[in-house]
Write an enzyme that holds these catalytic residues in place. Structure first.
Site, PDB file in Angstrom:
ATOM      1  N   GLY A  28      39.862  41.785  39.039  1.00 57.58           N
ATOM      2  CA  GLY A  28      39.709  42.683  37.932  1.00 57.58           C
ATOM      3  C   GLY A  28      38.663  43.109  37.401  1.00 57.58           C
ATOM      4  CG  ASN A  29      35.319  43.305  38.738  1.00 51.86           C
ATOM      5  OD1 ASN A  29      35.237  42.834  37.693  1.00 51.86           O
ATOM      6  ND2 ASN A  29      35.213  43.610  39.870  1.00 51.86           N
ATOM      7  CB  THR A  44      29.650  38.556  37.847  1.00 55.01           C
ATOM      8  OG1 THR A  44      30.395  37.932  39.219  1.00 55.01           O
ATOM      9  CG2 THR A  44      28.819  37.490  37.407  1.00 55.01           C
ATOM     10  N   GLY A  45      32.442  37.468  37.259  1.00 53.48           N
ATOM     11  CA  GLY A  45      33.770  35.874  37.618  1.00 53.48           C
ATOM     12  C   GLY A  45      34.126  35.945  36.087  1.00 53.48           C
ATOM     13  CB  THR A  72      32.181  43.357  37.830  1.00 58.04           C
ATOM     14  OG1 THR A  72      33.020  43.201  38.969  1.00 58.04           O
ATOM     15  CG2 THR A  72      31.520  44.404  38.147  1.00 58.04           C
ATOM     16  CD  GLU A  74      33.602  44.351  43.862  1.00 56.96           C
ATOM     17  OE1 GLU A  74      33.698  45.588  44.170  1.00 56.96           O
ATOM     18  OE2 GLU A  74      34.195  43.112  44.023  1.00 56.96           O
TER      19      GLU A  74
END
Length: 82
Positions: A28-29, A44-45, A72, A74
């Site tokens: 999820g982001n 990220t992560g 992220t 994304e």
């Protein structure tokens, strides 16, 4: 709303999602478009269960990180949505 307040809200929502079992691990982001045209995003992560204000990435639409950890991977998807 100030950037610090938005970061705090992002962290609170992330923790709420984690505590309710709606996200696990580093899945999820989230991102937020700020009034000045910059963005906040989960790094990220990261885990929503351990996210801290200082971790939240603040960056421009060109990808320049203004503070926090790397956002992220994304981000291009999030920017396309905005």
């Amino acid at each position: 709303m100030e950037i610090r307040e938005m970061k705090q809200q992002l962290v609170e929502v992330a923790l709420s999602l984690y505590q309710r079992g709606l996200v696990v691990g580093s899945a999820g982001n989230m991102s937020v478009l700020l009034d000045d045209g910059t963005f906040l995003a989960t790094p990220t992560g990261s885990s929503f269960g351990s996210l801290r204000e200082g971790d939240v990435s603040h960056f421009t639409k060109e990808g320049t990180i203004l503070c926090g950890k790397a956002p992220t991977k994304e981000v291009p998807f999030h920017l396309a949505c905005y």
